[in-house]
Design an enzyme around this catalytic site. Structure first.
Site, mmCIF file in Angstrom:
data_model
loop_
_atom_site.group_PDB
_atom_site.id
_atom_site.type_symbol
_atom_site.label_atom_id
_atom_site.label_comp_id
_atom_site.label_asym_id
_atom_site.label_seq_id
_atom_site.Cartn_x
_atom_site.Cartn_y
_atom_site.Cartn_z
ATOM 1 N N THR A 144 31.614 10.362 0.449
ATOM 2 C CA THR A 144 31.084 10.565 1.675
ATOM 3 C C THR A 144 31.476 9.743 2.720
ATOM 4 O OG1 THR A 144 29.029 9.313 1.084
ATOM 5 C CG2 THR A 144 29.044 11.669 0.662
ATOM 6 N N CYS A 145 31.882 8.527 2.492
ATOM 7 C CA CYS A 145 32.372 7.646 3.688
ATOM 8 C C CYS A 145 33.482 8.164 4.135
ATOM 9 C CB CYS A 145 32.365 6.338 3.048
ATOM 10 S SG CYS A 145 31.341 5.382 2.104
ATOM 11 N N PHE A 146 34.497 8.656 3.458
ATOM 12 C CA PHE A 146 35.612 9.275 3.836
ATOM 13 C C PHE A 146 35.642 10.687 4.031
ATOM 14 C CE2 PHE A 146 36.250 5.459 1.109
ATOM 15 C CZ PHE A 146 36.744 4.591 2.003
#
EC number: 2.3.2.26
Length: 881
Positions: free
Chosen positions: A846-848
């Protein structure tokens, strides 16, 4: 700073170069002290001689520098006679001398005639101390001139300061006459540093008067004029020496002196500017001194006096500053004409704007003081000089300058608008950045000037409205965090949502990416609210402003994606009505306002409101849409605005309808007291009803046709303001603690419309567009023509609205898209091809914004895997509102 002593070796060499040596000052001999009073000397008006810059300072047109005691000259001119006023004796002495004689020779005659020691004498002419090396012609002394004799070194309050400045002046005079002195620059700088140190030295009472006396010594001693003389001196190295020393002194004042003394430093810089302006207004040293003067003016005391009388001694006069305002305005207008033509003009325009702003502040302040006494000036009205005698010319000039600048900036914005429309700016964004940014600075100054003239604000508003589209683009693209943009609030109708959001977001500190500075949180999901409260409510606000690092206990995931999920979960908990902190509006369950009964059900309710204020501010700072919004009555209170009947329509529809009926009711009917209303409001608390008086004696005041408007206003105020005042105050306090300045809390909400905050907190209310989603997705390992990608988008297109939200959240930890849709995420989404077997479920980073899945063998298989993800995520996470 440690005082630097004047170099003894250099003094010895100077003594050898001069025809006679100075006697050593005996500071213990008090018997020969002269009166310390100083009276400025005036020549007769009909005999005042105007001399050129060079001849008046250096004797460029005069003869020899003279010898000691008026010795023989090869060609003597006719003698002149002049008067020397003896302060301590109360009478004048008549002196006859040749123009080529030196000032020192006159001192020696006075010693011979009156017995006053040579080293105690100081001659003052036209407010300046005469130097021994000067000739009478160099000093401009003619027949019947009046000189004043004072004893400075013995009787002055600061004898050491006089000694230091005289030593410096002596060195400079030698340089001006071609004497070769080794290490002259170093020696002069040392003496100047010593002088500044003397002003800073600890004293029983170091105040503005003390600073005035020190700087007055510097100005009366001819130090300024001789340093400028050195600058125009024809001898090699003198110009560079002067340049270095003048900059050294002004920079020393800037860095060493507190702002309390900047008024005095401004007077010195002003004198340098006046003299150097004769050299040329484009001269680099002049520009440096002008810029230094502008810097000192920030804390300088400004006077409106027409001249420097005793009441305004030591202040800077408005009239002295206006020549610089005119000069800078001309430069600014020229640079504006060229600002779109060449990037090389960016710095000149920047310098013009910065200096113009610096000089305009005290001038504007001076005019405001004048108008406080005489009233505001009507826009486009000619000034009556008899009415505004002190600054009439300046007021009129500033009004005309306002017209010119407003017209010029209007033209620049029009050209800029065309460039944006023609898409030229897409390729030249960096090229035009300085000009765009500076247009906002100029408009801010125009806004401030407009306050001085009735009707001028309307003119500015008309221009901004005509250029609304380009203004919004400039604000969004080029408004910088370091600048002050509160003035735009007064012209909110010329902005759009993106511009207002950009201005509001700049009030927050920038989120840092350095993990060592982030505020770390390790939270148990089962204790989400309690542990989050401890981490956020108990933290130093400064540590929260740096940014957050979030991790759930017993989970490996970290980073921005986890933080986004945490914001969603915490906000869901805070606004859950089971906790009784907030109540939802009847018509929109995602719209909230504080619960007036929160204290009944929650012991730490006020601390939790502060905590909630911090969380909402942090969510905005991190640009996370949390899916909740504030009711209008809550928003208006945070903005410090009053609440009207129409504002409560959604918060309490029943009360809204009742109040409308009372206001619309027939007057005779309501006057009959058929309703039986008095100025009270009944509330229920802990199962009991109680009456709250809306005003003193309210229970005995019957509502009638004459007071019903007041009754409705007081009823609304008690229901939506008074009853939740503590809750709103603590929420605002927590919110303010996250901002870059707590004083800007109200400004944040005032800069937005209530709908703007809705969009920032809840995001887009539109259904997720699969086409927009697809357009903002890139592939790694797949191509957009692969069959798996075609299957994927077809499956997504068939999903329900809620399933799309869940899939998006699984992919990005974003459940509520920004108003701009996927474009507002700040990063493109990615689909990665994994090399696992086809029975594996998709995974995500989810961070990327990264979704990974294998090359499934068929569309039904892929659909089944995606179905599991959406269903499982709903079951294990927070579900729906």
């Amino acid at each position: 700073m440690t005082p630097i002593e004047s170099p003894n070796l250099l003094q010895q060499q100077q003594q050898q170069n001069r025809s006679s040596s100075k006697r050593k000052l005996d500071e213990d001999d008090e018997n020969n002290a002269l009166d310390d009073d100083l009276v400025y000397v005036r020549m007769r008006k009909d005999e005042t001689t105007k001399t050129t810059l060079h001849s008046s300072w250096t004797g460029g047109g005069g003869g020899s520098s003279g010898g000691d005691g008026g010795g023989a000259f090869s060609k003597k001119k006719s003698p002149i006679h002049f008067f020397i006023r003896m302060m301590s004796k109360g009478y004048n002495v008549v002196i006859h001398a040749y123009p080529e004689e030196t000032v020192k020779s006159i001192h020696e005659r006075i010693e011979e005639m009156k017995g006053i020691p040579l080293f105690e004498q100081r001659l003052i002419f036209n407010g300046k101390q005469l130097q021994w090396e000067q000739t009478l012609v160099e000093c401009g002394i003619q027949n019947d001139a009046n000189l004043h004799l004072v004893g400075r070194m013995r009787s002055t309050e600061h004898p050491q300061a006089w000694q230091v400045v005289n030593d410096m002046v002596s060195i400079v005079y030698d340089l001006c006459h071609g004497v070769n002195l080794p290490d002259a620059v170093k020696s002069i700088k040392s003496l100047l540093t010593t002088y500044i140190n003397l002003a800073l030295a600890p004293k029983p009472k170091l105040d503005a008067d003390s600073a005035t006396s020190y700087f007055q010594i510097f100005m009366n001693s001819s130090a300024i004029s001789v340093l400028v003389t050195l600058y125009v001196s024809p001898y090699t190295g003198n110009k560079a020496c002067s340049d270095t020393c003048i900059k050294h002194f002004l920079n020393g004042c800037k860095t060493s002196l507190s702002k309390t003394f900047h008024t005095q430093a401004a007077r010195v810089a002003l004198e340098f500017c006046k003299l150097l302006s004769r050299v040329g207004t484009n001269d680099p040293l002049y520009l440096f001194c002008r810029s230094s003067l502008g810097g000192f003016l920030e804390a300088a005391e400004i006077s409106l006096a027409a001249s420097e009388d005793e009441n305004h001694k030591g202040l800077v006069l408005v009239q002295d500053l206006f020549p610089f305002v005119r000069e800078l305005a001309d430069s600014l207008l020229r640079n504006l004409d060229l600002s779109l033509e060449s990037p090389s003009l960016a710095n000149p325009l920047l310098n013009s704007v910065e200096d113009f702003q610096a000089f305009l502040v005290p001038v504007r302040t001076g005019i405001e003081q004048q108008q406080a006494l005489r009233g505001c000036v009507a826009y486009h009205q000619k000034q009556d000089k008899n009415k505004n005698g002190l600054v009439a010319e300046e007021i009129e000039y500033l009004r005309l300058l306002y017209d010119q600048l407003l017209s010029k900036i209007d033209t620049c914005l029009q050209k800029m608008d065309k460039r944006f429309t023609d898409k030229e700016m897409v390729f030249e964004e960096n090229y035009f950045y300085p000009a765009c940014s500076l247009y906002l600075s100029i408009l801010k100054e125009l806004h401030k000037i407009s306050k001085l003239y009735d009707g001028a604000t309307e003119e500015l508003c008309h221009v901004l409205m005509r250029r609304k589209s380009v203004m919004c683009l400039i604000i969004v693209k080029y408004a910088k965090r370091a600048d002050e943009h509160q003035w735009i609030l007064e012209y909110k109708n010329v902005t759009n949502f993106e511009a207002r959001r950009h201005l509001a977001m700049m009030i927050f500190p920038e989120v840092k990416e350095d993990y060592e500075e982030l505020h770390e949180m390790l939270i148990d999901r089962s204790q989400l609210l309690t542990e989050s409260f401890e981490y956020i409510a108990r933290a130093d606000p400064e540590s929260l402003r740096a940014g957050l690092f979030m991790e759930f206990k017993n989970e490996e995931a970290t980073g921005p994606g986890v933080l986004r999920e945490w914001f969603l979960l915490v906000c869901q908990a805070l606004f859950n009505q089971e906790h009784a902190l907030f109540v939802a509006c009847p018509k929109d369950r995602t719209r909230f306002l504080p619960n007036s009964a929160s204290k009944v059900q929650h012991n730490l309710h006020l601390e939790y409101f502060s905590f909630c204020g911090r969380v909402i501010a942090l969510a905005l700072m991190h640009k996370v849409q949390v899916g909740i919004v504030f009711d209008r009555v809550f928003f208006l209170q945070l903005a410090g605005k009053p609440i009207t009947l129409e504002d409560i329509r959604d918060a309490d529809p029943d009360l809204y309808r009742s109040c409308k009926q009372i206001l619309d009711m027939d007057s005779d009917f309501i006057d009959s007291d058929a309703l039986g209303l008095t100025f009270i409001r009944e509330v229920e608390e802990l199962g009991q009803r109680k009456a709250i008086q809306l005003c003193p004696g309210g229970k005995n005041i019957v509502v009638n046709s004459k007071n019903r408007v007041k009754y409705v206003d007081l009823l609304i105020k008690d229901r939506f303001v008074t009853s939740i005042a503590e809750q709103v105050s603590h929420f605002a306090k927590g919110f303010a603690e996250i901002l870059s300045s707590s004083k800007l809390q109200q400004f944040f909400f005032q800069s937005l419309e209530s709908e703007d905050l809705d969009w920032m907190l809840r995001g887009s209310e539109d259904a997720i567009s699969v086409e927009d989603w697809k357009a903002h997705t890139e592939y790694n390992g797949y191509t957009d023509t692969d069959i798996q990608i075609s299957w994927f988008w077809e499956i997504v297109g068939r999903m329900t609205a809620e399933e799309k939200k869940v899939l998006l959240f699984f992919w990005t930890s974003v459940k509520y898209l920004p108003v701009e849709g996927f474009r507002g995420l700040g990063s493109r989404l990615h689909i990665y091809k994994s090399h696992e077997s086809g029975d594996r479920l998709p995974s995500s980073h989810t961070c990327f914004y990264r979704l990974c899945f294998p090359a499934y063998s068929s569309m039904p298989v892929m659909q089944a895997r995606l179905k599991v993800i959406t269903q499982e995520h709903i079951g294990s996470s927070f579900g729906t509102w």
